[in-house]
Scaffold this active site. Structure first.
Site, short mmCIF file in Angstrom:
data_model
loop_
_atom_site.label_atom_id
_atom_site.label_comp_id
_atom_site.label_asym_id
_atom_site.label_seq_id
_atom_site.Cartn_x
_atom_site.Cartn_y
_atom_site.Cartn_z
N HIS A 1 0.98 -1.17 -0.12
CA HIS A 1 0.01 0.02 0.00
C HIS A 1 0.86 1.29 -0.06
CE1 HIS A 1 0.49 0.90 4.39
NE2 HIS A 1 0.35 -0.57 4.59
N ASP B 1 -0.19 4.48 0.88
CA ASP B 1 -0.63 5.50 1.92
C ASP B 1 0.15 4.99 3.45
OD1 ASP B 1 -2.58 3.24 2.13
OD2 ASP B 1 -3.83 4.24 3.41
N GLU C 1 -5.32 2.05 2.31
CA GLU C 1 -5.10 0.83 3.18
C GLU C 1 -5.26 0.94 4.86
OE1 GLU C 1 -3.38 -2.30 5.56
OE2 GLU C 1 -2.63 -0.40 5.63
N GLU C 2 -4.69 2.20 5.18
CA GLU C 2 -4.61 2.56 6.43
C GLU C 2 -6.02 3.05 7.14
OE1 GLU C 2 -2.45 1.67 8.39
OE2 GLU C 2 -0.52 1.70 7.35
N GLU D 1 3.59 -6.45 4.15
CA GLU D 1 3.79 -5.51 5.53
C GLU D 1 4.79 -5.99 6.41
OE1 GLU D 1 1.51 -3.47 6.85
OE2 GLU D 1 -0.16 -3.35 5.33
N HIS E 1 3.47 3.15 12.52
CA HIS E 1 2.52 3.96 13.13
C HIS E 1 3.05 5.00 14.12
CE1 HIS E 1 -1.25 1.51 11.63
NE2 HIS E 1 -0.20 1.38 10.64
ZN LIG Z 1 0.81 -1.25 6.33
#
Ligand SMILES: [Zn+2]
Length: 386
Positions: A74, A76, A138-139, A166, A359
């Site tokens: 992904h 984003d 995705e997030e 991931e 994150h």
């Molecule tokens: Zn991710």
């Protein structure tokens, strides 16, 4: 420890430089990737999610035949709002073998390696294709990839395996939890707080529902994890936000809260919302006795299916061979993998970096992890060429 290539570093710096926080457009980043691929003679197809703002990109390297491998990432990233970073999150910064930047682990590192490997993929003489599938949004609930998967199911010669990059520290992961999120809104009736009997207190009704959710959370924890593979070892239930009421001397008319459940794969995903709905039904008669305009409404806001381990999965066999490993892992975070599997694609999760850094402020990926991912993809090229 092995070091990654200069090209991977350069590409990661470029990708991190685009602020593709999910609320923003990703078109500049996609144009950059399109341009890079075009310089290597590879055409890419955009599959729009939000026309004019957000798009997915699909490209095929090698012959257009079945049995290929999809490298899925992904584009984003999560916001940096309110986070305290030691360096600019959108300027890749290398310190002590770690590459710092928003998305370096989750998951622009994987995308950078896949792009850096393109010249080697081209030189390998692939007999089966390597597909690059880059998604958006995705997030915020694996939303963008859905039209991309529909397109792939329709238009692509059937690939044998999908690898979701991931961050798993390059461990092969064949299971993850399902994530369902909900919004519940209680509508009561306003009244002067001296006349509580004339109103319906939405905040206090919400409290009854929260008590039920607490019971459910404890029950799910008690029930545990039959597979013995997950951390935490249970289906988790949690309330994230709540808002309601206007003043302490007004019986509140409205209260809304957002909550979620993360299910062990195979768990009945309807049980938790059904129990909350049952409790709501019990509360309604007393509310309606005061006013028919009161109510409780719950809607599912996001549904990301879990990834189930599949026996003899070609994706698992391939990824274990490429990572020179013989054991698989399970993770508690959701990925696009469950959606690919639901569409019939054998899927595993395997990528550089650790979810522990994702994150967070000062997110980083170790250069040695990117190097391990490069080695994985070099073996992939040899495998697809034989
Ligand atoms: Zn991710």
């Amino acid at each position: 420890m092995a070091d990654c290539s200069l090209l991977t570093r350069e590409l990661l710096a470029q990708l991190v430089g685009f602020d593709t926080t999910s609320r923003n457009s990703n078109l500049d980043l996609i144009a950059f990737i399109e341009d890079y691929l075009a310089r290597h003679g590879i055409a890419a197809t955009r599959i729009d999610h939000e026309p004019g703002a957000k798009t997915n990109l699909l490209a095929t390297i090698g012959p257009e035949v079945e049995g290929g491998t999809v490298l899925s990432g992904h584009t984003d990233v999560v916001p940096v709002d309110g986070q305290d970073w030691a360096s600019d999150p959108f300027l890749l910064d290398e310190r002590d073998g770690r590459l710092y930047g928003r998305g370096s682990a989750d998951m622009k590192g994987f995308v950078a390696v896949a792009l850096a490997m393109v010249p080697q993929f081209l030189a390998a003489g692939l007999k089966r294709p390597i597909h690059l599938a880059f998604s958006c949004d995705e997030e915020v609930g694996c939303l963008g990839v859905r039209p991309l998967i529909r397109h792939m199911a329709r238009a692509l010669p059937r690939p044998a395996a999908v690898i979701i990059g991931e961050p798993t520290s390059m461990q092969v992961v064949n299971a993850h939890k399902a994530v369902h999120t909900y919004e519940t809104e209680v509508t009561g009736l306003e009244a002067h707080s001296s006349n509580t009997h004339q109103g319906v207190n939405a905040v206090m009704v919400a409290g009854e529902l929260l008590a039920e959710i607490n019971h459910l959370a404890a029950e799910m924890r008690e029930r545990g994890d039959q597979t013995g593979r997950f951390d935490p070892p249970f289906t988790s239930v949690h309330v994230g936000t709540i808002a309601g009421g206007t003043a302490k001397n007004i019986v509140p008319r409205r209260c809304a809260f957002n909550w979620e459940a993360r299910f062990i794969p195979g768990a009945d995903t309807e049980e938790v919302p059904a129990r909350v709905a049952k409790r709501a039904k019990e509360l309604l008669p007393a509310m309606h006795a005061v006013s028919r305009d009161t109510g409780i409404a719950t809607r599912r806001t996001v549904e990301v299916p879990g990834l189930r381990p599949a026996d003899e999965s070609p994706a698992e066999t391939l990824a274990l061979t490429l990572s020179r490993s013989n054991s698989t892992g399970a993770v508690s975070y959701g990925t696009e993998g469950g959606l690919f599997q639901q569409a019939g694609f054998p899927t595993v999760v395997c990528g550089p970096g650790s979810i522990d850094q994702a994150h967070k402020p000062d997110e980083y990926v170790e250069a040695s992890q990117l190097a391990a991912c490069e080695a994985f993809m070099q073996r992939l090229a040899r495998s697809m060429a034989s």
